[in-house]
Design a protein around this motif. Sequence first.
Motif, PDB file in Angstrom:
ATOM      1  N   THR A  94       0.811  -1.219   0.000  1.00  0.00           N
ATOM      2  CA  THR A  94       0.000   0.000   0.000  1.00  0.00           C
ATOM      3  C   THR A  94       0.845   1.270   0.000  1.00  0.00           C
ATOM      4  O   THR A  94       0.340   2.351   0.278  1.00  0.00           O
ATOM      5  N   SER A  95       2.138   1.150  -0.324  1.00  0.00           N
ATOM      6  CA  SER A  95       3.046   2.298  -0.215  1.00  0.00           C
ATOM      7  C   SER A  95       2.603   3.491  -1.065  1.00  0.00           C
ATOM      8  O   SER A  95       2.715   4.647  -0.636  1.00  0.00           O
ATOM      9  N   ALA A  96       2.067   3.230  -2.263  1.00  0.00           N
ATOM     10  CA  ALA A  96       1.632   4.339  -3.133  1.00  0.00           C
ATOM     11  C   ALA A  96       0.469   5.101  -2.497  1.00  0.00           C
ATOM     12  O   ALA A  96       0.368   6.333  -2.637  1.00  0.00           O
ATOM     13  N   LEU A  97      -0.409   4.389  -1.792  1.00  0.00           N
ATOM     14  CA  LEU A  97      -1.532   5.058  -1.140  1.00  0.00           C
ATOM     15  C   LEU A  97      -1.074   5.790   0.124  1.00  0.00           C
ATOM     16  O   LEU A  97      -1.592   6.861   0.447  1.00  0.00           O
ATOM     17  N   LEU A  98      -0.100   5.233   0.807  1.00  0.00           N
ATOM     18  CA  LEU A  98       0.456   5.917   1.982  1.00  0.00           C
ATOM     19  C   LEU A  98       1.103   7.241   1.585  1.00  0.00           C
ATOM     20  O   LEU A  98       1.003   8.234   2.318  1.00  0.00           O
ATOM     21  N   GLU A  99       1.743   7.278   0.413  1.00  0.00           N
ATOM     22  CA  GLU A  99       2.345   8.522  -0.075  1.00  0.00           C
ATOM     23  C   GLU A  99       1.285   9.581  -0.331  1.00  0.00           C
ATOM     24  O   GLU A  99       1.507  10.775  -0.083  1.00  0.00           O
ATOM     25  N   LEU A 100       0.120   9.157  -0.828  1.00  0.00           N
ATOM     26  CA  LEU A 100      -0.968  10.113  -1.046  1.00  0.00           C
ATOM     27  C   LEU A 100      -1.487  10.681   0.268  1.00  0.00           C
ATOM     28  O   LEU A 100      -1.894  11.847   0.344  1.00  0.00           O
ATOM     29  N   CYS A 101      -1.492   9.848   1.308  1.00  0.00           N
ATOM     30  CA  CYS A 101      -2.033  10.264   2.603  1.00  0.00           C
ATOM     31  C   CYS A 101      -1.092  11.190   3.369  1.00  0.00           C
ATOM     32  O   CYS A 101      -1.545  11.990   4.202  1.00  0.00           O
TER      33      CYS A 101
END
Length: 240
Positions: free
Chosen positions: A82-89
């Motif tokens: 989920t790293s790409a979504l964590l970057e968005l958050c």
Amino acid sequence: MSFPLKRDTQVLIACGYFDVSTGIDDFAVESMKSGLRLGDELQSTYSLTRRPAYTIIVNDLGMDCSQDVCELRTAATAEVDTSALLELCAPFGVSFEVVKERTLRNRSARFLKRWLKDTDSDESLRLEGTEILFDSDLYPKVIAGAVNEAGAGIPRCPLIVSEYLDLSFKRLSASRQRSSRVVFDFNRVADKDKVIKGTEMYLARKSQGQEAVVQVFFDAKTHDFVSIPYSSEDLGRRAA
């Protein structure tokens, strides 16, 4: 997206859904972006006493779901990244909880096992042949599950959605604060029927009152969406 809230309303936003077999796709990214903007907007508009919580659902079952019926594909074995979504958050200073569909399906199967032993425990469900049907006010037929040759209950998509909402509202009601609770749930347009069926199933059977689900049907390419609110007041609690 307009939906009236009170300052002490507890909010959960479900966005960023993806299948581990394909990885994070446009829907996951764009729905996460929209969910984060929504949370920011709600916080600013209503000065919420608690910031919205976030979850993402990850399909780790290798299942194709269409309307009521789920068919198993080859089980997904990839790690949940989920790293790409964590970057968005990160710029919003928020985090999210990952909810795996395998967990939801197992939870649903355990419920059906209990119900088959005592069908009077939930009179909104009934057994017709091998199908376990939910007594819906919105649809002529809603399949909650099926009974296989071994006599075990196999959950269908609406029941899995209902169990997800049950987990979501339990997370919000864990607070000592007595207040209304709202879940904003981002979904693909193609999933409309099964998530509405699951929403009705939850609100009619398990809602504790002062709860609402806003189903957001979102197009990742155009960013168009349709939001449909459902409340415990509208659908009521019919569980025994």
